[in-house]
Design an enzyme around this catalytic site. Structure first.
Site, short mmCIF file in Angstrom:
data_model
loop_
_atom_site.label_atom_id
_atom_site.label_comp_id
_atom_site.label_asym_id
_atom_site.label_seq_id
_atom_site.Cartn_x
_atom_site.Cartn_y
_atom_site.Cartn_z
N LYS A 13 0.83 -1.22 0.00
CA LYS A 13 0.00 0.00 0.00
C LYS A 13 0.86 1.26 0.00
CE LYS A 13 -1.98 -0.58 4.03
NZ LYS A 13 -1.40 -1.82 4.56
N ARG A 87 -8.55 1.46 9.88
CA ARG A 87 -8.11 0.11 10.22
C ARG A 87 -9.09 -0.63 11.11
NH1 ARG A 87 -2.19 1.22 9.46
NH2 ARG A 87 -1.07 -0.73 9.60
N ARG A 126 12.09 -6.05 4.31
CA ARG A 126 11.95 -4.61 4.05
C ARG A 126 13.01 -3.85 4.85
NH1 ARG A 126 6.25 -1.73 4.72
NH2 ARG A 126 6.38 -2.38 6.90
N ARG A 155 12.53 -1.58 10.43
CA ARG A 155 11.54 -1.08 11.39
C ARG A 155 11.37 -2.10 12.52
NH1 ARG A 155 6.37 0.77 7.78
NH2 ARG A 155 5.33 -0.21 9.54
N ARG A 166 0.99 -8.15 13.96
CA ARG A 166 0.29 -7.25 13.03
C ARG A 166 -0.66 -8.03 12.13
NH1 ARG A 166 5.14 -4.53 10.26
NH2 ARG A 166 3.70 -3.17 9.17
P1 AMP Z 1 1.85 1.21 8.81
O1 AMP Z 1 3.01 2.08 8.46
O2 AMP Z 1 0.58 1.57 8.09
O3 AMP Z 1 2.17 -0.26 8.69
O4 AMP Z 1 1.53 1.47 10.37
C1 AMP Z 1 2.47 1.19 11.35
C2 AMP Z 1 1.83 1.14 12.71
O5 AMP Z 1 1.21 2.40 13.03
C3 AMP Z 1 0.70 0.13 12.87
O6 AMP Z 1 1.19 -1.19 13.11
C4 AMP Z 1 -0.04 0.70 14.09
O7 AMP Z 1 0.69 0.48 15.27
C5 AMP Z 1 0.02 2.19 13.80
N1 AMP Z 1 -1.13 2.65 12.98
C6 AMP Z 1 -1.09 3.15 11.71
N2 AMP Z 1 -2.31 3.47 11.28
C7 AMP Z 1 -3.17 3.15 12.29
C8 AMP Z 1 -4.58 3.23 12.44
N3 AMP Z 1 -5.38 3.66 11.44
N4 AMP Z 1 -5.12 2.84 13.63
C9 AMP Z 1 -4.34 2.39 14.63
N5 AMP Z 1 -3.00 2.26 14.56
C10 AMP Z 1 -2.41 2.65 13.39
#
Ligand code: AMP
Length: 214
Positions: A13, A87, A126, A155, A166
């Site tokens: 994404k 989410r 990654r 990360r 996750r």
């Molecule tokens: P991402 O970069 O989208 O994989 O997000 C990394 C982390 O940020 C996730 O594993 C959550 O801990 C947090 N996060 C990102 N977006 C959300 C969301 N919409 N609701 C809750 N936690 C979020």
């Protein structure tokens, strides 16, 4: 065009949304990027979100909502691609009513999917440039030799335990959001397997279709 790129962690994404924003002039709003920036900047939101993000748990809704709302409001609710938001069903409901109150709505939700095997490979291999946010993959897109290895990181939430966490959270809390949008006739399925370019073409075709019917 207001759209959501939806899908499990590691489906691509973020990279697709970044490219889309450059090619189509949409503002890329990633709540993950905003949260990591807040954590790096030591803001109050960042302090509260840190432990959740690093362990791969969902950050409490109200904290993320503020970031998403500010980012959408700043771009004028007109041309954006949301990545990583919503989410949960609660977040989807909030987004829906926030946009309705502003007199608008999403044009489409594109749901990317690919096999668990591909997802685990993409996440565990990654690497990220911590200064630019550029993503790499150890096999398919290794960090270039002119970039200092000191800025290339893995990360914390791409470590095996956090990945597992996750994906479990995705199945339990985020996957139902897909049906929520499907029931409302807003969801298009996109095959996320294949090369970056192939997936991008599928996304572009779906956007053109959404534009022609809106
Ligand atoms: P991402 O970069 O989208 O994989 O997000 C990394 C982390 O940020 C996730 O594993 C959550 O801990 C947090 N996060 C990102 N977006 C959300 C969301 N919409 N609701 C809750 N936690 C979020």
């Amino acid at each position: 065009m207001k759209l959501v790129l939806f899908g499990p962690p590691g489906v691509g994404k973020g990279s697709q949304a970044r490219f889309l924003s450059k090619r189509e002039g949409l503002t890329h709003i990633s709540t993950g990027v905003l949260l990591r920036r807040a954590i790096r900047g030591g803001t109050e939101v960042g302090e509260q979100a840190k432990a959740y993000v690093e362990s791969g748990k969902l950050v409490p809704g109200p904290l993320v909502r503020v970031l998403a709302e500010d980012a959408m409001t700043m771009v004028g609710l007109d041309r954006f691609v949301l990545d990583g938001y919503p989410r949960t069903i609660e977040q989807a409901e909030w987004l829906d009513s926030f946009l309705i109150e502003a007199g608008t709505q999403l044009d489409t939700v594109l749901s990317l999917a690919c096999s668990d095997e591909v997802i685990i490979d993409r996440l565990s291999k990654r690497r990220v440039n911590k200064e630019t946010g550029e993503n790499y993959h150890l096999d398919f897109k290794p960090p270039p030799s002119d970039v200092s290895p000191n800025v290339i990181i893995q990360r914390k939430d791409d470590m095996p335990d956090a990945i597992k966490h996750r994906l479990e959270i995705y199945d339990k809390e985020t996957h139902p959001v897909q049906d929520w949008y499907r029931q409302r006739g807003m969801l298009k399925d996109i095959d996320g397997d294949g090369s970056f370019e192939e997936v991008y073409e599928r996304i572009r075709t779906a956007i053109l279709e959404a534009e022609s019917t809106s």
